[in-house]
Design a protein around this motif. Structure first.
Motif, mmCIF file in Angstrom:
data_model
loop_
_atom_site.group_PDB
_atom_site.id
_atom_site.type_symbol
_atom_site.label_atom_id
_atom_site.label_comp_id
_atom_site.label_asym_id
_atom_site.label_seq_id
_atom_site.Cartn_x
_atom_site.Cartn_y
_atom_site.Cartn_z
ATOM 1 N N GLY A 34 34.809 28.723 -7.516
ATOM 2 C CA GLY A 34 36.095 29.393 -7.489
ATOM 3 C C GLY A 34 36.740 29.363 -8.865
ATOM 4 N N ALA A 35 37.947 29.886 -8.963
ATOM 5 C CA ALA A 35 38.649 29.951 -10.238
ATOM 6 C C ALA A 35 38.950 28.554 -10.783
ATOM 7 N N LEU A 36 39.363 27.632 -9.910
ATOM 8 C CA LEU A 36 39.662 26.271 -10.364
ATOM 9 C C LEU A 36 38.400 25.565 -10.836
ATOM 10 N N ASP A 37 37.296 25.792 -10.154
ATOM 11 C CA ASP A 37 36.024 25.191 -10.574
ATOM 12 C C ASP A 37 35.647 25.658 -11.980
ATOM 13 N N LEU A 38 35.752 26.952 -12.198
ATOM 14 C CA LEU A 38 35.418 27.495 -13.514
ATOM 15 C C LEU A 38 36.374 26.996 -14.587
ATOM 16 N N LEU A 39 37.667 26.894 -14.256
ATOM 17 C CA LEU A 39 38.649 26.384 -15.207
ATOM 18 C C LEU A 39 38.323 24.945 -15.613
ATOM 19 N N LEU A 40 37.950 24.117 -14.648
ATOM 20 C CA LEU A 40 37.588 22.735 -14.959
ATOM 21 C C LEU A 40 36.347 22.656 -15.847
ATOM 22 N N LEU A 41 35.346 23.474 -15.559
ATOM 23 C CA LEU A 41 34.133 23.471 -16.372
ATOM 24 C C LEU A 41 34.396 23.954 -17.798
ATOM 25 N N VAL A 42 35.175 25.015 -17.937
ATOM 26 C CA VAL A 42 35.473 25.554 -19.264
ATOM 27 C C VAL A 42 36.329 24.582 -20.061
ATOM 28 N N THR A 43 37.338 23.982 -19.425
ATOM 29 C CA THR A 43 38.199 23.029 -20.117
ATOM 30 C C THR A 43 37.405 21.819 -20.587
ATOM 31 N N GLY A 44 36.574 21.287 -19.724
ATOM 32 C CA GLY A 44 35.751 20.147 -20.105
ATOM 33 C C GLY A 44 34.780 20.478 -21.221
ATOM 34 N N SER A 45 34.231 21.678 -21.192
ATOM 35 C CA SER A 45 33.293 22.089 -22.237
ATOM 36 C C SER A 45 33.989 22.331 -23.562
ATOM 37 N N LEU A 46 35.137 22.987 -23.528
ATOM 38 C CA LEU A 46 35.864 23.260 -24.763
ATOM 39 C C LEU A 46 36.427 21.985 -25.386
ATOM 40 N N ALA A 47 36.719 20.992 -24.575
ATOM 41 C CA ALA A 47 37.227 19.729 -25.115
ATOM 42 C C ALA A 47 36.200 19.060 -26.020
ATOM 43 N N LEU A 48 34.927 19.329 -25.793
ATOM 44 C CA LEU A 48 33.882 18.716 -26.610
ATOM 45 C C LEU A 48 33.951 19.138 -28.069
ATOM 46 N N ALA A 49 34.624 20.236 -28.350
ATOM 47 C CA ALA A 49 34.748 20.695 -29.730
ATOM 48 C C ALA A 49 35.569 19.720 -30.571
ATOM 49 N N GLY A 50 36.451 18.967 -29.970
ATOM 50 C CA GLY A 50 37.291 18.034 -30.717
ATOM 51 C C GLY A 50 36.805 16.608 -30.705
ATOM 52 N N HIS A 51 35.526 16.398 -30.474
ATOM 53 C CA HIS A 51 35.031 15.025 -30.336
ATOM 54 C C HIS A 51 35.106 14.202 -31.615
ATOM 55 N N ARG A 52 35.137 14.829 -32.781
ATOM 56 C CA ARG A 52 35.219 14.058 -34.033
ATOM 57 C C ARG A 52 36.638 13.581 -34.322
ATOM 58 N N ARG A 53 37.635 14.351 -33.902
ATOM 59 C CA ARG A 53 39.031 13.974 -34.170
ATOM 60 C C ARG A 53 39.555 12.949 -33.182
ATOM 61 N N ALA A 54 39.235 13.099 -31.918
ATOM 62 C CA ALA A 54 39.762 12.204 -30.885
ATOM 63 C C ALA A 54 38.688 11.955 -29.828
ATOM 64 N N PRO A 55 37.722 11.109 -30.141
ATOM 65 C CA PRO A 55 36.601 10.936 -29.215
ATOM 66 C C PRO A 55 37.007 10.362 -27.853
ATOM 67 N N ARG A 56 37.964 9.455 -27.826
ATOM 68 C CA ARG A 56 38.358 8.877 -26.536
ATOM 69 C C ARG A 56 39.100 9.883 -25.674
ATOM 70 N N ALA A 57 39.950 10.683 -26.281
ATOM 71 C CA ALA A 57 40.668 11.712 -25.528
ATOM 72 C C ALA A 57 39.694 12.747 -24.981
ATOM 73 N N VAL A 58 38.707 13.120 -25.787
ATOM 74 C CA VAL A 58 37.695 14.087 -25.344
ATOM 75 C C VAL A 58 36.886 13.506 -24.193
ATOM 76 N N LEU A 59 36.532 12.243 -24.297
ATOM 77 C CA LEU A 59 35.799 11.597 -23.218
ATOM 78 C C LEU A 59 36.615 11.587 -21.929
ATOM 79 N N ALA A 60 37.896 11.280 -22.041
ATOM 80 C CA ALA A 60 38.762 11.244 -20.858
ATOM 81 C C ALA A 60 38.902 12.625 -20.227
ATOM 82 N N VAL A 61 39.172 13.634 -21.050
ATOM 83 C CA VAL A 61 39.351 15.000 -20.532
ATOM 84 C C VAL A 61 38.063 15.507 -19.898
ATOM 85 N N THR A 62 36.958 15.317 -20.573
ATOM 86 C CA THR A 62 35.676 15.791 -20.066
ATOM 87 C C THR A 62 35.307 15.086 -18.762
#
Length: 84
Positions: free
Chosen positions: A23-51
């Motif tokens: 559904g739309a929420l499922d896709l939103l969660l997958l996209v958000t978690g995937s896009l969060a990986l782009a910031g893993h060098r600046r805030a690795p713990r925050a990216v880990l939590a969001v993902t």
């Protein structure tokens, strides 16, 4: 051809796909978690939590009975430790 096999598997496959399509929420969660990986060098713990939260939310929403955290499977070995 075996008797009783005249029905086409297409309706059953279509129903299974419709029941498991995200559904739309499922896709939103997958996209958000995937896009969060782009910031893993600046805030690795925050990216880990969001993902982790996004993917856990997806698992609970998409397949609520398949996670061991949601519904543990009963032991089939009678509760014995391995090797006993």
């Amino acid at each position: 051809m075996a008797s009783g096999s005249s029905s086409s598997p297409a309706p059953a496959a279509a129903a299974a796909w419709a029941a498991s399509s995200p559904g739309a929420l499922d896709l939103l969660l997958l996209v958000t978690g995937s896009l969060a990986l782009a910031g893993h060098r600046r805030a690795p713990r925050a990216v880990l939590a969001v993902t982790t939260l996004c993917l856990f939310g997806y698992v609970v929403l998409a397949q609520p009975g398949s996670s061991g955290l949601v519904e543990p499977r009963p032991r089939t070995d009678g509760g014995r430790a391995p090797g006993q």
